[in-house]
Design an enzyme around this catalytic site. Sequence first.
Site, PDB file in Angstrom:
ATOM      1  CG  HIS A   9      26.484  39.853 -23.534  1.00 34.47           C
ATOM      2  ND1 HIS A   9      27.594  39.058 -23.607  1.00 34.47           N
ATOM      3  CD2 HIS A   9      26.352  40.176 -22.219  1.00 34.47           C
ATOM      4  CE1 HIS A   9      28.137  38.911 -22.413  1.00 34.47           C
ATOM      5  NE2 HIS A   9      27.392  39.579 -21.543  1.00 34.47           N
ATOM      6  NE  ARG A  58      29.499  42.146 -21.187  1.00 38.91           N
ATOM      7  CZ  ARG A  58      29.973  43.061 -20.356  1.00 38.91           C
ATOM      8  NH1 ARG A  58      30.765  44.025 -20.809  1.00 38.91           N
ATOM      9  NH2 ARG A  58      29.677  43.011 -19.063  1.00 38.91           N
ATOM     10  CD  GLU A 114      26.460  41.005 -15.580  1.00 46.30           C
ATOM     11  OE1 GLU A 114      25.471  41.208 -14.843  1.00 46.30           O
ATOM     12  OE2 GLU A 114      26.655  39.927 -16.185  1.00 46.30           O
ATOM     13  CG  HIS A 184      24.955  42.745 -19.414  1.00 38.19           C
ATOM     14  ND1 HIS A 184      26.131  42.685 -20.115  1.00 38.19           N
ATOM     15  CD2 HIS A 184      24.406  43.967 -19.683  1.00 38.19           C
ATOM     16  CE1 HIS A 184      26.305  43.818 -20.773  1.00 38.19           C
ATOM     17  NE2 HIS A 184      25.275  44.607 -20.526  1.00 38.19           N
TER      18      HIS A 184
END
Length: 232
Positions: A9, A58, A114, A184
């Site tokens: 991202h 994100r 993440e 991520h």
Amino acid sequence: MAQLILVRHGQSLWNALNKFTGWVDVPLSERGRAEATIASCRLSGYRVNVCFTSKLIRAIETATICLTENDDICGGKIPIIKHEQPDADWRGWDNYDGNPAEELPIFTNAALDERFYGDLQGLNKADTAAKYGSEQVQKWRRSYSVRPPGGESLEDTQQRVVAYFRSRILPHLLAGDNVLIAAHGNSLRSIIMILDGLSPDEVTALELATGVPIVYELDAAGGSIGKKILND
């Protein structure tokens, strides 16, 4: 021969403040949105059939920008976000089956989230290094098996990421679909570790820039036979 495109991202608002983010759902910064737009431009000439992201905004923002700033990537199809783990009260919003001829699905799943940084989430990385020592913080951030306080190690993260990759994403690749994964740093490191055959020691040195696409060419068995980093 299928293509797998990995994109970390774009910069988030907490990336800009040098904070541990983990599972905190922080959106992209202005720079992060620009990075995603640049990634879309760098993917000119590539075609995607299906997209996967984490459930964090994100990553979802990055995927949607990549797929909407360059119409060629979708082949004229409309990206549709399909949540694989909907909340209890979705009122049937998740029941739409879609139209494969006109729509490109973006599947979201927490397996691609993440790494969970536990007690470090929300803390400034430089301040944390000053308190605990840079060597200890580097182990929490980059080692394979060391867990940060209350959080996940990369090994923990890899177990959930790779299980999902093999069960849910790999079948698309084996069927010849080109796949985009917007996720991520640590969830993508988990996948790259498998594709590149990296050891636990080697993966500690792997750094992924925000918003830079990595394109893998895969053979009929899903093995990597080529890799490009689209950074210029």
